[in-house]
Write a protein that holds these residues in place. Structure first.
Motif, PDB file in Angstrom:
ATOM      1  N   ARG A 281      20.118 -17.295 -38.547  1.00  0.00           N
ATOM      2  CA  ARG A 281      19.364 -15.810 -38.186  1.00  0.00           C
ATOM      3  C   ARG A 281      18.091 -15.215 -38.830  1.00  0.00           C
ATOM      4  O   ARG A 281      16.950 -15.268 -39.431  1.00  0.00           O
ATOM      5  N   TRP A 282      19.133 -15.478 -40.434  1.00  0.00           N
ATOM      6  CA  TRP A 282      18.690 -15.052 -42.208  1.00  0.00           C
ATOM      7  C   TRP A 282      17.939 -16.132 -42.257  1.00  0.00           C
ATOM      8  O   TRP A 282      16.257 -16.390 -42.912  1.00  0.00           O
ATOM      9  N   GLY A 283      18.020 -18.070 -42.059  1.00  0.00           N
ATOM     10  CA  GLY A 283      17.167 -19.296 -42.864  1.00  0.00           C
ATOM     11  C   GLY A 283      15.643 -18.731 -41.627  1.00  0.00           C
ATOM     12  O   GLY A 283      15.092 -19.101 -42.245  1.00  0.00           O
ATOM     13  N   ALA A 284      15.958 -18.590 -40.371  1.00  0.00           N
ATOM     14  CA  ALA A 284      15.108 -19.000 -38.804  1.00  0.00           C
ATOM     15  C   ALA A 284      13.988 -17.692 -40.021  1.00  0.00           C
ATOM     16  O   ALA A 284      12.564 -17.787 -39.645  1.00  0.00           O
ATOM     17  N   GLY A 285      14.655 -16.212 -39.873  1.00  0.00           N
ATOM     18  CA  GLY A 285      13.205 -15.385 -39.749  1.00  0.00           C
ATOM     19  C   GLY A 285      12.584 -15.607 -41.744  1.00  0.00           C
ATOM     20  O   GLY A 285      11.499 -15.352 -40.996  1.00  0.00           O
ATOM     21  N   LEU A 286      13.308 -16.536 -42.599  1.00  0.00           N
ATOM     22  CA  LEU A 286      12.555 -16.766 -44.058  1.00  0.00           C
ATOM     23  C   LEU A 286      11.210 -17.155 -43.383  1.00  0.00           C
ATOM     24  O   LEU A 286      10.363 -17.093 -43.738  1.00  0.00           O
ATOM     25  N   ARG A 287      12.031 -18.530 -42.632  1.00  0.00           N
ATOM     26  CA  ARG A 287      10.866 -19.699 -42.141  1.00  0.00           C
ATOM     27  C   ARG A 287       9.063 -19.128 -41.088  1.00  0.00           C
ATOM     28  O   ARG A 287       8.598 -19.147 -41.456  1.00  0.00           O
ATOM     29  N   ARG A 288      10.096 -17.969 -40.789  1.00  0.00           N
ATOM     30  CA  ARG A 288       9.040 -17.812 -39.620  1.00  0.00           C
ATOM     31  C   ARG A 288       8.119 -16.506 -40.097  1.00  0.00           C
ATOM     32  O   ARG A 288       6.540 -16.964 -40.328  1.00  0.00           O
ATOM     33  N   SER A 289       8.503 -15.562 -40.599  1.00  0.00           N
ATOM     34  CA  SER A 289       7.784 -14.609 -41.888  1.00  0.00           C
ATOM     35  C   SER A 289       7.021 -15.375 -42.790  1.00  0.00           C
ATOM     36  O   SER A 289       5.429 -15.531 -43.131  1.00  0.00           O
ATOM     37  N   GLY A 290       7.880 -16.117 -44.185  1.00  0.00           N
ATOM     38  CA  GLY A 290       7.794 -16.900 -45.022  1.00  0.00           C
ATOM     39  C   GLY A 290       6.570 -15.559 -45.651  1.00  0.00           C
ATOM     40  O   GLY A 290       5.640 -16.343 -46.547  1.00  0.00           O
ATOM     41  N   GLY A 291       6.754 -14.208 -45.316  1.00  0.00           N
ATOM     42  CA  GLY A 291       5.859 -13.180 -46.367  1.00  0.00           C
ATOM     43  C   GLY A 291       6.657 -13.008 -47.997  1.00  0.00           C
ATOM     44  O   GLY A 291       7.447 -13.720 -47.619  1.00  0.00           O
ATOM     45  N   ARG A 292       5.979 -13.153 -48.787  1.00  0.00           N
ATOM     46  CA  ARG A 292       6.689 -12.203 -49.924  1.00  0.00           C
ATOM     47  C   ARG A 292       7.609 -11.787 -49.940  1.00  0.00           C
ATOM     48  O   ARG A 292       8.421 -12.292 -50.514  1.00  0.00           O
ATOM     49  N   VAL A 293       7.681 -10.818 -48.880  1.00  0.00           N
ATOM     50  CA  VAL A 293       8.394  -9.801 -49.980  1.00  0.00           C
ATOM     51  C   VAL A 293       9.615 -10.451 -48.911  1.00  0.00           C
ATOM     52  O   VAL A 293      11.018 -10.671 -50.315  1.00  0.00           O
ATOM     53  N   ARG A 294       9.534 -10.870 -48.050  1.00  0.00           N
ATOM     54  CA  ARG A 294      10.479 -11.228 -47.093  1.00  0.00           C
ATOM     55  C   ARG A 294      11.238 -12.634 -48.237  1.00  0.00           C
ATOM     56  O   ARG A 294      13.005 -12.530 -48.736  1.00  0.00           O
ATOM     57  N   VAL A 295      10.460 -13.643 -49.060  1.00  0.00           N
ATOM     58  CA  VAL A 295      11.420 -14.732 -50.018  1.00  0.00           C
ATOM     59  C   VAL A 295      11.724 -13.950 -51.391  1.00  0.00           C
ATOM     60  O   VAL A 295      12.891 -14.220 -51.370  1.00  0.00           O
ATOM     61  N   SER A 296      10.721 -12.704 -51.565  1.00  0.00           N
ATOM     62  CA  SER A 296      11.716 -12.478 -53.182  1.00  0.00           C
ATOM     63  C   SER A 296      13.086 -11.577 -53.305  1.00  0.00           C
ATOM     64  O   SER A 296      13.779 -11.457 -53.108  1.00  0.00           O
ATOM     65  N   GLY A 297      13.031 -11.064 -51.062  1.00  0.00           N
ATOM     66  CA  GLY A 297      13.847 -10.373 -51.462  1.00  0.00           C
ATOM     67  C   GLY A 297      15.308 -10.889 -51.394  1.00  0.00           C
ATOM     68  O   GLY A 297      16.119 -11.202 -51.578  1.00  0.00           O
ATOM     69  N   SER A 298      15.464 -12.116 -50.567  1.00  0.00           N
ATOM     70  CA  SER A 298      16.165 -13.537 -50.783  1.00  0.00           C
ATOM     71  C   SER A 298      16.913 -13.926 -51.862  1.00  0.00           C
ATOM     72  O   SER A 298      17.703 -14.014 -52.231  1.00  0.00           O
ATOM     73  N   VAL A 299      15.445 -13.940 -52.616  1.00  0.00           N
ATOM     74  CA  VAL A 299      16.037 -14.422 -53.883  1.00  0.00           C
ATOM     75  C   VAL A 299      16.607 -13.462 -54.943  1.00  0.00           C
ATOM     76  O   VAL A 299      17.853 -14.685 -55.514  1.00  0.00           O
TER      77      VAL A 299
END
Lengths: 546, 251
Positions: A281-299
């Protein structure tokens, strides 16, 4: 791949993708010929297994099998046990996190070094160009070896050098994953803007600077996205590593299984499914949004997890770099070389290699057929409440089958069948069905529906519009994923072999128990040759159909 | 009976009126061009005609039926009589041309017949004849996505021919072609309307005013979802064109 999606990500891993003009290698009637050959080999494999003397079905396993499934209703939930499982899960996650981070670091460096952009750039004199070409080839080939060996085999080798050390789990993931990440990163870098890179080079910028300015910004989202996809894979691998002896939830699972404590096994199964669902779910959400916030949050989250993992595992680096380890490593290398034949000589090696090929092909075919049948149901395409409930059920089934690693499926299959290639193939089929089904469902979801809608708008009945407008465009992708999973299944035969399912995996396990390191090296080399063979065949299939 | 008739039809998306109270009658056998700037409502009007868009208000009849009120079976029967050609063609790339042409039969063929034809194409003679009529008889067994843009256009036309509809809706069918080829495809398209015992009705949206005047009987100009021009093609003059495209303040 900016459109995101798992489907787009795994495409990077396929061999020989996109090279050459479509249609160049096309052979008329190739589809039928390949299908016929595949069916023949399937029939031969299954019939040879069934014809083998001795019983196939485990007649005494049935009550155990029933007992196992009735235990699903009352999983072990005592506080002690849950605490132990939580601890073990943390260990598994730590392997995955640290292994992935290390793999990404390796992948970044090696990816740049193996990219064509790095080696083929600029003009230069002819000898210098030849040197660059050779450099590119050598680094590429250098990565093929670690990639061709399954994580579990790396773990077995590392265990004999480092002993039962938490670093075994981390390194066993980092080495092969680093190699595959490097290959994919090289492709991503090569595909990202060549033009800007060349023009910066033309103004006198160095290779490194040009790469940093012209390629990295374009490639970064893809690089990050792939890193998280690797993490998803690493979690599954870490469970398998535990089963081979590296500790973590996989190890607990083997203990509970061998003690026939089925209630405990079910608790572990539910934890694995939950873990799989969360990570997916986490990965799918990350790919779907691709938003910067989501990515930097994940980093940020990844960095936090890495620190937590380090604290939890507390790896003793001093031990890794100690003279004793170096001595053990030298000893291992000494014993691995030269590779030797197994006890039965060439006959045994060839027979086991053929059995491995058969297992992988049967597994991939079964998984493919089941996955395609399920994918259309599992795809999220709206519809009425019945359709949606069926879709949710199909997705649940896919999640369940891919959350349990192949060795667990093999143990289950061994309730019903006696050890041999058949239960191994079934186990691999079950696991790959879960993965392929998810990939295919995503293909269906991302399909261009306009051709289909036009058929409906000109009065075609639902089934006809589906058969003409949806199946043919999806078919090509399905085939290409099936071939990709065939190669993966080929490497995974090792991990079901360890629990006695036949093929080169069982041979490897026998050799390990007997400390026959030369034999192990020979078997691993055979596996690499088989991987290359499967790679060749699937590239040929793709080319002649394209 | 009119092929298409709209009385005070509006289509509202949110607060935008894509079609704003249009009253229009298209007679059987007529070739009507819809022209006008982008966003004038041409596509919405065409989609009203095949029942993929439902009027927010007003009365719509297509071949004598109201698509919004038909039960599923009768709607399919109506759609069988309506052919469509799109700018993006909507062909199925990986299939051979013969299957894409045969897709015109799907409204009539039962499910099993449709599936069987995918294995071994049925009614190949008719498909070949249709492709010959649009000038690419040699490509019967070519993979559709390997054909050039112009050839794919012809496959789409051959499909309409095989479907044998009474009404053909074409949404910007030539906007991706160069002028010479666009003219040729328009001539082909209009040619397909002529059958031995009858003439099909054509409603085509076009960007190019000259093409509209040259190939159609009647030109309907749309702007902001309203009909601002409705003339027989031979009465269209420079003044009418200016009125349609004039960039000054409107309303």
């Amino acid at each position: 791949m900016s459109r995101g999606g798992l489907a787009a990500l795994t495409r990077w891993e396929e061999p020989g993708r996109g090279r050459g003009r479509p249609g160049r290698w096309r052979v008329p009637g190739a589809g039928r010929a390949w299908a016929g050959a595949g069916l023949l080999v399937m029939a031969w494999s299954v019939s040879s297994w069934v014809a083998e003397d001795g019983p196939l079905v485990n007649t005494r396993g049935w009550p155990m099998f029933v007992d196992f499934f009735t235990a699903a209703l009352k999983p072990e939930l005592s506080a002690d046990f849950l605490a132990r499982i939580a601890e073990a899960t943390l260990t598994t996650l730590s392997y995955a996190v640290l292994g992935t981070l290390l793999a990404v670091a390796v992948g970044l460096v090696a990816g740049v070094l193996t990219s064509e952009t790095w080696w083929a750039s600029g003009s230069g004199s002819r000898p210098r160009r030849a040197v660059r070409r050779a450099g590119w080839l050598v680094t590429r080939l250098g990565l093929a070896l670690p990639r061709g060996i399954h994580e579990a085999v790396w773990a077995l080798l590392l265990l004999s050098v480092l002993g039962r050390d938490p670093l075994v789990g981390v390194l066993a993931i980092a080495i092969p994953f680093g190699a595959i990440t490097a290959k994919v990163y090289a492709e991503i870098i090569d595909e990202a803007a060549r033009g800007p890179f060349e023009s910066l080079r033309a103004t006198g910028a160095g290779r490194g600077t040009a790469l940093l300015y012209a390629v990295l910004p374009v490639a970064l989202p893809d690089l990050a996205s792939y890193a998280f996809y690797r993490f998803e894979c690493a979690v599954r691998s870490a469970v398998i590593l535990g089963m081979v002896g590296a500790g973590g939830i996989g190890f607990e699972l083997v203990l509970s299984f061998s003690g026939a404590r089925h209630a405990e096994v079910w608790t572990q199964v539910f934890v694995l499914v939950l873990l799989g669902a969360v990570v997916d779910r986490w990965g799918a959400g990350l790919r779907r949004s691709g938003g910067r916030v989501r990515v930097s949050g994940s980093v940020l989250l990844a960095a936090g997890l890495a620190v937590a993992a380090l604290v939890h595992l507390g790896p003793d680096l001093a031990r890794v770099f100690s003279a004793r380890t170096a001595g053990l490593l030298a000893g291992l290398v000494d014993e691995l070389w030269p590779p030797a034949l197994p006890a039965g000589g060439w006959a045994r090696l060839v027979a086991d290699a053929v059995e491995t090929l058969q297992m992988s092909l049967v597994a991939a075919t079964l998984a493919g057929v089941a996955a395609v049948a399920t994918a259309f149901l599992a795809a999220r395409d709206g519809g009425g409440p019945v359709r949606r409930a069926a879709g949710a059920a199909a997705r649940g089934l896919l999640l369940f089958t891919r959350s349990l690693p192949p060795p667990v499926w093999a143990l289950l299959a061994l309730f019903l069948f006696l050890p041999g290639p058949l239960p191994g193939a079934l186990a691999l089929a079950a696991y790959n069905f879960g993965i392929l089904g998810r990939l295919c469902a995503e293909v269906v979801e991302n399909l261009d529906r306009r051709a289909h809608d036009q058929l409906v708008a000109s009065g075609a009945p639902g089934l006809s519009a589906f058969a003409y407008g949806v199946v043919p465009p999806a078919g090509g992708r399905f085939l290409s994923y099936g071939l990709y999973r065939w190669e993966v299944a080929m490497r995974e035969t090792v991990v079901v072999g360890v629990v006695g399912a036949g093929g080169l995996g069982r041979l490897l396990e026998d050799q390990r128990v007997a400390f026959d390191f030369g034999g192990m090296a020979g078997t691993v080399l055979t596996l690499i040759v088989l991987s290359a063979l499967v790679d060749l065949v699937s590239t040929a299939v793709r080319r002649t159909l394209r | 009976m009119a092929a298409v008739s709209l009385r005070e039809v509006s289509v509202v998306y949110g607060d935008r009126r894509a079609v704003d109270g249009i009253t229009l009658q298209v007679n059987p056998g007529e070739r009507v061009a819809l022209v006008g700037p982008s966003g004038a409502g041409k596509s919405t009007l065409l989609r009203l005609c095949n029942g993929t868009v439902v009027p927010s208000s007003g009365r719509l009849r297509v071949l004598g039926e109201d698509p919004a009120r038909l039960p599923a079976g009768r709607l399919r029967a109506l759609r069988r009589r309506i052919g469509a050609v799109h700018q993006q063609l909507h062909l199925i790339g990986p299939l051979r041309a013969v299957h894409n042409v045969n897709a015109g039969h799907l409204g009539r063929w039962g499910r099993w017949r449709a599936l069987r034809s995918l294995v071994r194409p049925l009614q190949v003679g008719q498909a070949r004849e249709a492709l010959a009529r649009v000038g690419i008889a040699g490509h019967l067994y070519s993979r559709t996505d390997r054909l050039s843009g112009g050839e794919q256009q012809r496959v789409a036309l051959a499909r309409v021919l095989v479907q044998d509809p009474d009404l053909v809706l074409a949404d910007e069918p030539v906007s991706s072609l160069d002028p010479a080829r666009a003219d040729e495809v328009m001539r082909l398209l209009c040619g397909l309307m002529e059958e031995t015992h009858r003439r099909r009705t054509l409603v085509v949206s076009l960007h190019d005013f000259d093409l509209a005047v040259r190939h159609c009987d009647r030109v309907v100009g749309l702007r902001h979802g309203r009909v601002v021009l409705d003339l027989p093609a031979d009465e269209v003059d420079e003044q009418a064109r200016e009125r349609l495209y004039d960039l000054g303040p409107d309303r």
